[in-house]
Scaffold this motif. Structure first.
Motif, PDB file in Angstrom:
ATOM      1  N   ALA A   1       0.832  -1.202   0.000  1.00 49.31           N
ATOM      2  CA  ALA A   1       0.000   0.000   0.000  1.00 49.31           C
ATOM      3  C   ALA A   1       0.861   1.244   0.000  1.00 49.31           C
ATOM      4  CB  ALA A   1      -0.919  -0.024   1.220  1.00 49.31           C
ATOM      5  N   ALA A   2       1.877   1.191   0.828  1.00 45.56           N
ATOM      6  CA  ALA A   2       2.747   2.372   0.942  1.00 45.56           C
ATOM      7  C   ALA A   2       3.421   2.658  -0.394  1.00 45.56           C
ATOM      8  CB  ALA A   2       3.799   2.132   2.025  1.00 45.56           C
ATOM      9  N   SER A   3       3.965   1.614  -1.010  1.00 45.60           N
ATOM     10  CA  SER A   3       4.697   1.839  -2.257  1.00 45.60           C
ATOM     11  C   SER A   3       3.750   2.292  -3.363  1.00 45.60           C
ATOM     12  CB  SER A   3       5.423   0.563  -2.689  1.00 45.60           C
ATOM     13  OG  SER A   3       4.481  -0.413  -3.044  1.00 45.60           O
ATOM     14  N   LEU A   4       2.533   1.722  -3.326  1.00 51.90           N
ATOM     15  CA  LEU A   4       1.520   2.112  -4.319  1.00 51.90           C
ATOM     16  C   LEU A   4       1.251   3.600  -4.220  1.00 51.90           C
ATOM     17  CD1 LEU A   4      -0.416   0.939  -6.446  1.00 51.90           C
ATOM     18  CD2 LEU A   4      -2.130   0.743  -4.649  1.00 51.90           C
ATOM     19  N   LEU A   5       1.073   4.010  -3.057  1.00 49.67           N
ATOM     20  CA  LEU A   5       0.766   5.422  -2.819  1.00 49.67           C
ATOM     21  C   LEU A   5       1.879   6.308  -3.342  1.00 49.67           C
ATOM     22  CD1 LEU A   5      -1.924   5.932  -1.410  1.00 49.67           C
ATOM     23  CD2 LEU A   5      -0.652   6.776   0.566  1.00 49.67           C
ATOM     24  N   VAL A   6       3.082   5.956  -2.943  1.00 44.65           N
ATOM     25  CA  VAL A   6       4.230   6.787  -3.318  1.00 44.65           C
ATOM     26  C   VAL A   6       4.379   6.811  -4.853  1.00 44.65           C
ATOM     27  CG1 VAL A   6       6.733   6.961  -3.207  1.00 44.65           C
ATOM     28  CG2 VAL A   6       5.421   6.422  -1.153  1.00 44.65           C
ATOM     29  N   MET A   7       4.263   5.645  -5.462  1.00 43.53           N
ATOM     30  CA  MET A   7       4.486   5.590  -6.904  1.00 43.53           C
ATOM     31  C   MET A   7       3.396   6.337  -7.663  1.00 43.53           C
ATOM     32  SD  MET A   7       5.937   1.815  -7.470  1.00 43.53           S
ATOM     33  CE  MET A   7       6.870   1.935  -8.962  1.00 43.53           C
ATOM     34  N   ARG A   8       2.183   6.226  -7.148  1.00 47.93           N
ATOM     35  CA  ARG A   8       1.109   6.974  -7.806  1.00 47.93           C
ATOM     36  C   ARG A   8       1.457   8.446  -7.832  1.00 47.93           C
ATOM     37  NH1 ARG A   8      -4.371   5.242  -8.652  1.00 47.93           N
ATOM     38  NH2 ARG A   8      -5.095   7.370  -8.247  1.00 47.93           N
ATOM     39  N   GLN A   9       1.845   8.920  -6.709  1.00 44.77           N
ATOM     40  CA  GLN A   9       2.159  10.336  -6.633  1.00 44.77           C
ATOM     41  C   GLN A   9       3.315  10.694  -7.562  1.00 44.77           C
ATOM     42  OE1 GLN A   9       2.753  11.142  -2.516  1.00 44.77           O
ATOM     43  NE2 GLN A   9       0.562  11.414  -2.089  1.00 44.77           N
ATOM     44  N   LEU A  10       4.250   9.754  -7.684  1.00 47.29           N
ATOM     45  CA  LEU A  10       5.424  10.040  -8.525  1.00 47.29           C
ATOM     46  C   LEU A  10       5.074   9.999 -10.025  1.00 47.29           C
ATOM     47  CD1 LEU A  10       8.444   8.142  -6.982  1.00 47.29           C
ATOM     48  CD2 LEU A  10       8.383  10.538  -7.682  1.00 47.29           C
ATOM     49  N   LEU A  11       4.317   9.001 -10.399  1.00 51.31           N
ATOM     50  CA  LEU A  11       4.188   8.713 -11.830  1.00 51.31           C
ATOM     51  C   LEU A  11       2.958   9.311 -12.497  1.00 51.31           C
ATOM     52  CD1 LEU A  11       5.341   5.009 -11.868  1.00 51.31           C
ATOM     53  CD2 LEU A  11       6.570   7.010 -12.679  1.00 51.31           C
ATOM     54  N   ARG A  12       1.960   9.651 -11.727  1.00 52.30           N
ATOM     55  CA  ARG A  12       0.718  10.085 -12.359  1.00 52.30           C
ATOM     56  C   ARG A  12       0.900  11.347 -13.207  1.00 52.30           C
ATOM     57  NH1 ARG A  12      -4.952  10.978  -9.560  1.00 52.30           N
ATOM     58  NH2 ARG A  12      -5.999  11.583 -11.503  1.00 52.30           N
ATOM     59  N   PRO A  13       1.576  12.388 -12.705  1.00 54.54           N
ATOM     60  CA  PRO A  13       1.766  13.576 -13.548  1.00 54.54           C
ATOM     61  C   PRO A  13       2.491  13.224 -14.854  1.00 54.54           C
ATOM     62  CG  PRO A  13       2.549  13.972 -11.325  1.00 54.54           C
ATOM     63  CD  PRO A  13       2.231  12.544 -11.381  1.00 54.54           C
ATOM     64  N   LEU A  14       3.478  12.383 -14.723  1.00 49.15           N
ATOM     65  CA  LEU A  14       4.228  11.975 -15.912  1.00 49.15           C
ATOM     66  C   LEU A  14       3.297  11.315 -16.927  1.00 49.15           C
ATOM     67  CD1 LEU A  14       7.598  10.375 -14.818  1.00 49.15           C
ATOM     68  CD2 LEU A  14       7.234  12.272 -16.393  1.00 49.15           C
ATOM     69  N   ASP A  15       2.471  10.457 -16.418  1.00 53.85           N
ATOM     70  CA  ASP A  15       1.521   9.753 -17.288  1.00 53.85           C
ATOM     71  C   ASP A  15       0.614  10.746 -17.988  1.00 53.85           C
ATOM     72  OD1 ASP A  15       0.048   7.611 -18.383  1.00 53.85           O
ATOM     73  OD2 ASP A  15      -1.455   7.881 -16.798  1.00 53.85           O
ATOM     74  N   ALA A  16       0.154  11.751 -17.213  1.00 49.52           N
ATOM     75  CA  ALA A  16      -0.742  12.740 -17.813  1.00 49.52           C
ATOM     76  C   ALA A  16      -0.048  13.487 -18.939  1.00 49.52           C
ATOM     77  CB  ALA A  16      -1.189  13.723 -16.730  1.00 49.52           C
ATOM     78  N   VAL A  17       1.198  13.869 -18.668  1.00 47.75           N
ATOM     79  CA  VAL A  17       1.951  14.603 -19.699  1.00 47.75           C
ATOM     80  C   VAL A  17       2.086  13.748 -20.968  1.00 47.75           C
ATOM     81  CG1 VAL A  17       4.189  15.562 -20.283  1.00 47.75           C
ATOM     82  CG2 VAL A  17       3.175  16.037 -18.061  1.00 47.75           C
ATOM     83  N   THR A  18       2.425  12.489 -20.743  1.00 46.94           N
ATOM     84  CA  THR A  18       2.573  11.574 -21.878  1.00 46.94           C
ATOM     85  C   THR A  18       1.286  11.500 -22.676  1.00 46.94           C
ATOM     86  OG1 THR A  18       3.930  10.270 -20.414  1.00 46.94           O
ATOM     87  CG2 THR A  18       3.340   9.270 -22.504  1.00 46.94           C
ATOM     88  N   ARG A  19       0.150  11.350 -21.948  1.00 46.00           N
ATOM     89  CA  ARG A  19      -1.134  11.245 -22.629  1.00 46.00           C
ATOM     90  C   ARG A  19      -1.420  12.515 -23.423  1.00 46.00           C
ATOM     91  NH1 ARG A  19      -4.189   8.639 -18.561  1.00 46.00           N
ATOM     92  NH2 ARG A  19      -4.637  10.691 -17.737  1.00 46.00           N
ATOM     93  N   GLY A  20      -1.135  13.661 -22.756  1.00 45.52           N
ATOM     94  CA  GLY A  20      -1.347  14.952 -23.426  1.00 45.52           C
ATOM     95  C   GLY A  20      -0.549  15.041 -24.707  1.00 45.52           C
ATOM     96  N   ALA A  21       0.709  14.654 -24.605  1.00 45.30           N
ATOM     97  CA  ALA A  21       1.584  14.731 -25.788  1.00 45.30           C
ATOM     98  C   ALA A  21       1.042  13.850 -26.906  1.00 45.30           C
ATOM     99  CB  ALA A  21       2.993  14.285 -25.413  1.00 45.30           C
ATOM    100  N   ARG A  22       0.557  12.661 -26.495  1.00 39.97           N
ATOM    101  CA  ARG A  22       0.040  11.744 -27.504  1.00 39.97           C
ATOM    102  C   ARG A  22      -1.167  12.366 -28.205  1.00 39.97           C
ATOM    103  NH1 ARG A  22      -1.931   6.978 -24.752  1.00 39.97           N
ATOM    104  NH2 ARG A  22       0.186   6.678 -24.042  1.00 39.97           N
ATOM    105  N   GLN A  23      -2.033  13.001 -27.379  1.00 41.62           N
ATOM    106  CA  GLN A  23      -3.224  13.620 -27.971  1.00 41.62           C
ATOM    107  C   GLN A  23      -2.837  14.756 -28.900  1.00 41.62           C
ATOM    108  OE1 GLN A  23      -5.580  14.547 -24.578  1.00 41.62           O
ATOM    109  NE2 GLN A  23      -6.666  12.569 -24.645  1.00 41.62           N
ATOM    110  N   MET A  24      -1.809  15.525 -28.446  1.00 37.34           N
ATOM    111  CA  MET A  24      -1.343  16.618 -29.305  1.00 37.34           C
ATOM    112  C   MET A  24      -0.799  16.072 -30.618  1.00 37.34           C
ATOM    113  SD  MET A  24       0.449  19.241 -26.734  1.00 37.34           S
ATOM    114  CE  MET A  24       1.191  20.231 -27.984  1.00 37.34           C
ATOM    115  N   ALA A  25      -0.095  14.963 -30.484  1.00 37.35           N
ATOM    116  CA  ALA A  25       0.454  14.367 -31.699  1.00 37.35           C
ATOM    117  C   ALA A  25      -0.658  13.971 -32.654  1.00 37.35           C
ATOM    118  CB  ALA A  25       1.288  13.132 -31.347  1.00 37.35           C
ATOM    119  N   GLN A  26      -1.812  13.617 -32.050  1.00 35.25           N
ATOM    120  CA  GLN A  26      -2.942  13.272 -32.906  1.00 35.25           C
ATOM    121  C   GLN A  26      -3.715  14.503 -33.339  1.00 35.25           C
ATOM    122  OE1 GLN A  26      -4.898  10.540 -30.342  1.00 35.25           O
ATOM    123  NE2 GLN A  26      -3.579   8.802 -30.923  1.00 35.25           N
TER     124      GLN A  26
END
Lengths: 172, 720
Positions: free
Chosen positions: B173-198
């Motif tokens: 649970a602890a690691s899940l929490l930490v990783m979510r906080q770490l990776l979610r913004p990155l994921d959003a940026v990636t998704r945004g970039a992909r949409q922009m590419a489209q």
């Protein structure tokens, strides 16, 4: 006539001649020329004993054997049969025009197909072919041509020279 | 992000597995240790009790106290003393028979302590006793429980497992929490970039992401990711703005373009209509011109057009081939120079005339003429050609078209055919003679041969005759005239002389017979030759005729064809190669019993004469009338009339004479032979003419039935 006979040339082989002519009278003519009746030899000896040597020499027995047939096809069969029997003809006299069968050219073409070395003389009174045509068709420069009516000496000359030539090639 | 889940699950699984394995190991070791300790304790007890029992048996003091005390042990189940037969001698409680049997079977008579496990959680130590009379088969059994140890161990294990699992869950649970906080913004940026590419800008704005991010991270955030997100946001915003502006521009452009397009289209359709109209007008003209040009260019015939002065304007390749001039040389040249000297081009009458003919005034109306003339090539040679000349009115000027065909080849072929025909006729005539001649030669030749041979034989026999011997014998007799008797009786030669004479007489007799025979055959041959000559003469003298009832109209038609004035084809009547018209007047069913070939020969001759009479005239054209009719009840009449040069009065009788002819190549046999043949058939051949230039009429009159004739001559079969 006997004086024209050359001296015997070593061999006393018979010189076989076939006459192919649709006229039986011509057969007789050839026989009269080539095979004269010999004179009685007994009388010759007797004459020599009583009267001394004769001024003219005796005619020799003819070296020619003359057979004759009336049609080209018959002649072809005869040549083939005698060739098989080992008694080939050295020379054939062929008439040009022999109705109703083969003419002289066709007869000779057939004969030369089975027996190519036989010597031949074409003889005719009248020909549908010119002599040039005959030679061109038969392609034999050695072929001799004899016009009818012929002189006896021509027949004898042909008979002697052509059979001698034939014998020469068959002795060798 | 998926990678995250993967690593997460893997680490979770491995932690859990490790925990379980470790716990199991510890439990196992613990349990084994506890059991072995319990067993050792119980063994000691059992052995001790057994030794007490041995002692007690020997001294008759049973250790009851001790046996009673065993029952107080916490794991105690029961004890038994068993004799050698397996019977329970003493026990603390009744023993089930199955248990007794089982124990006895498992350890029948041990000489050392043996442990036996009965069911789950109960074990017995079986210790041998040294009691009884001399044999020690009695045993002491001590039963105890092992399950207490197992239960205790299971408790420890469960505790351990629970603690491990809890710890794992907590860690996950602890690691899940930490990783979510770490990776979610990155994921959003990636998704945004992909949409922009489209190309999707509106959806790509990562507001949701920023708001969803933990507070402090996006707004004023401290780490690099937050910065990245902010930068991204700015960029997306500016891109979106620019995009919008471009969109606006595009829209206005689009509007302008549409307007322009509609205008262009309107204009285009106007133009198209105009062009179509123009094309429709032009195409028919051009098409016909192209076609005309093609016809002229590729025509097999030479085609030349002339202006109103007679000079060449158009000159096609076929013309170049015919005349030898190239197109450059020919154009502008007067057409007159392409004609042989004796021909004159007359544009006024649209004709080409022979110069000396002179008169072409009567043909003014002609707008087209044709004929055969001679042309002149560049090299000066002339050749026969067929031409047609026509006139066309073009606006205010005249255009002449000449079509020319070189007929040299045709002429040559015609001449060859004619020549061939002549030679064929000649050859067939000669063949008839030759047939007779060859038969005669063959027969006579053979017989002459025999004659010659007979003569040779005779001369030879004459030369070989024994006359000489007879003369010598006679001389011998005369020499001995005085003593003939002595000579004949005593001389060796004289004695042989009578025999010789006898033989000579015999031989000469034979010789005479032979010579007579030869002479008779010679006579026979000569008679034969005589017979052949006689036969030949009679054959030549007596003509063979074969008569038959023939339709004279048919024979007349054959004669017209053979003479070459009508075509062999049944469909065309007049032979186009000559300018002779043939008219027929045939009475129906006129027949005569005559020799077809004789009649044909006469008629061919008559038609040939008529043709030549016409061609000898200045016009070279005319008409032949062929007539077949009855002349009275028993005669037929066949007439050939022409409008040719005619016959002068003084020649009227001579024409039938043998050898008379007016033609340069004639031999004067035709009419003579015809008249003779007509007479042979019992008819007549006659001629009438009104004088020079006024034509002639020839009439063959024949009996319908031939007159009786004398018997025929020798049959020709004798000849062969």
């Amino acid at each position: 006539m006997s004086s024209r006979y050359p001296p015997p040339i070593g061999d006393n082989r018979q010189r076989r001649i076939l006459v192919i002519d649709d006229n039986a009278a011509i057969h007789q003519d050839f026989r009269k020329i080539l095979c004269p009746e010999p004179t009685a030899p007994a009388l010759d000896a007797l004459e020599e004993a009583v009267l001394g040597a004769r001024s003219s020499s005796m005619p020799l027995a003819s070296p020619f054997v003359v057979d004759a047939v009336l049609q080209g096809q018959e002649g072809f069969e005869t040549v083939r049969r005698m060739h098989k029997l080992g008694r080939p003809y050295a020379l054939t006299f062929v008439d040009m025009r022999m109705p109703p069968g083969w003419d002289g050219i066709e007869t000779l073409e057939q004969i030369w197909a089975v027996c190519p070395d036989i010597e031949a003389v074409i003889c005719s009174a009248y020909s549908e072919y010119s002599w040039h045509e005959v030679i061109r068709r038969l392609k034999r420069p050695g072929l001799r041509l004899l016009g009818k009516p012929f002189a006896s000496k021509d027949v004898l000359e042909f008979a002697w020279s052509l059979t001698t030539r034939w014998l020469a090639t068959h002795n060798a | 992000m998926r990678l995250f889940w993967k690593t997460f699950y893997v680490s979770l699984a491995s932690v859990t597995l490790c925990t379980v394995l470790l716990t199991s190991l510890i439990t196992y070791l613990e349990a084994a240790y506890s059991l072995s300790r319990l067993r050792a304790q119980e063994r000691l007890l059992a052995v001790t009790v057994a030794s007490q029992i041995d002692v007690g048996y020997r001294e008759h003091v049973w250790p009851f106290e001790m046996l009673g005390a065993i029952g107080d042990e916490p794991e105690f189940v029961s004890w038994q003393i068993v004799d050698d037969a397996g019977r329970v001698v003493l026990s603390d409680r009744p023993v089930a028979r199955e248990l007794n049997e089982e124990l006895r079977r498992r350890a029948p008579s041990p000489d050392a302590p043996v442990r036996v496990r009965i069911g789950p959680g109960t074990e017995f130590w079986i210790v041998p006793l040294h009691v009884g009379e001399g044999h020690d088969t009695w045993t002491f059994r001590l039963g105890y429980r092992t399950d207490s140890v197992v239960t205790q161990i299971r408790g420890i294990v469960v505790t351990n497992a629970l603690v491990g699992f809890g710890l794992a869950v907590l860690l996950a649970a602890a690691s899940l929490l930490v990783m979510r906080q770490l990776l979610r913004p990155l994921d959003a940026v990636t998704r945004g970039a992909r949409q922009m590419a489209q190309g999707d800008f509106t959806e790509a704005l990562p507001d949701g992401l920023v708001s969803a991010a933990p507070s402090g991270l996006a707004a004023e955030g401290g780490d690099e990711i937050a910065e990245l997100v902010r930068g991204f946001r700015v960029m997306v915003a500016s891109v979106a703005e620019r995009d919008a502006k471009i969109g606006e521009h595009l829209e206005s452009l689009e509007k302008a373009r549409a307007e322009l397009e509609s205008r262009v289209e309107a204009r285009t359709s106007e133009l198209r209509r105009a062009k179509a109209a123009a094309e429709a007008a032009a195409s028919s003209l051009q098409e016909s011109e192209t076609r005309m040009r093609g016809i002229v260019e590729y025509a097999a015939d030479a085609i030349v057009t002339l202006d109103d002065r007679g000079c060449i304007e158009v000159y096609n390749p076929a013309a170049a081939e015919v005349f030898g001039y190239s197109a450059q040389e020919a154009i502008g040249r007067p057409f007159q120079s392409l004609l042989a000297a004796e021909y004159v081009l007359s544009l006024a009458t649209v004709s080409i005339d022979v110069e000396r003919g002179g008169e072409h005034g009567g043909r003014d109306a002609a707008i087209q003429s044709a004929g055969e003339i001679r042309g002149r090539r560049k090299d000066g040679t002339t050749f026969p050609m067929q031409y047609s000349l026509s006139r066309a009115q073009l606006d205010e000027r005249q255009l002449f078209t000449a079509i020319v065909h070189d007929i040299t080849e045709r002429r040559r072929a015609q001449e060859e055919v004619a020549d061939l025909h002549r030679r064929l006729v000649e050859a067939s005539r000669l063949a008839g003679k030759a047939e007779v001649a060859s038969d005669v030669l063959h027969n006579v030749g053979n017989i002459l041969n025999s004659v010659g041979v007979s003569a040779t034989v005779l001369s030879q026999k004459a030369r070989q005759t024994r006359c000489e011997s007879l003369v010598k014998a006679t001389r011998l007799l005369r020499d001995h005239e005085g003593d003939l008797t002595a000579f004949l009786t005593e001389d060796p030669r004289g004695k042989l002389l009578p025999i010789l004479l006898e033989k000579l007489a015999e031989t000469m007799n034979d010789e005479q017979r032979s010579i007579l025979g030869e002479l008779s055959s010679l006579t026979h041959d000569i008679d034969h030759i005589k017979a052949i000559v006689v036969m030949q003469q009679s054959y030549a003298r007596v003509p063979v005729d074969v008569t038959e009832a023939i339709a004279l109209a048919e024979v007349m038609d054959d004669a017209l064809r053979i003479a070459g004035v009508t075509s062999w084809s049944p469909h065309t009547d007049t032979n186009t190669d000559t300018d002779i018209t043939v008219k027929r007047e045939y009475a129906p069913g006129v027949r005569a019993v005559v020799d077809r070939h004789k009649v044909l020969q006469i008629l061919v001759n008559l038609v040939g004469n008529a043709k030549q009479a016409i061609q000898a005239g200045a016009a070279r054209r005319g008409e032949i009338l062929a007539r077949v009719c009855m002349e009275g009840p028993n005669e037929v009449r066949v007439e050939v009339l022409d409008d040719g040069v005619g016959i002068p009065q003084e020649n009227m009788l001579k024409i039938f004479h043998f050898g008379f002819t007016t033609k340069p190549n004639g031999h004067g046999f035709g009419l003579h032979g015809g008249a003779v043949a007509a007479k042979e058939m019992g008819g007549t051949l006659s001629a009438t003419s009104e004088g020079p230039g006024r034509g002639a009429r020839f009439a063959l009159v024949l009996p319908a039935i031939p007159p009786p004739r004398a018997s025929r001559g020798i049959a020709q079969e004798h000849l062969r």
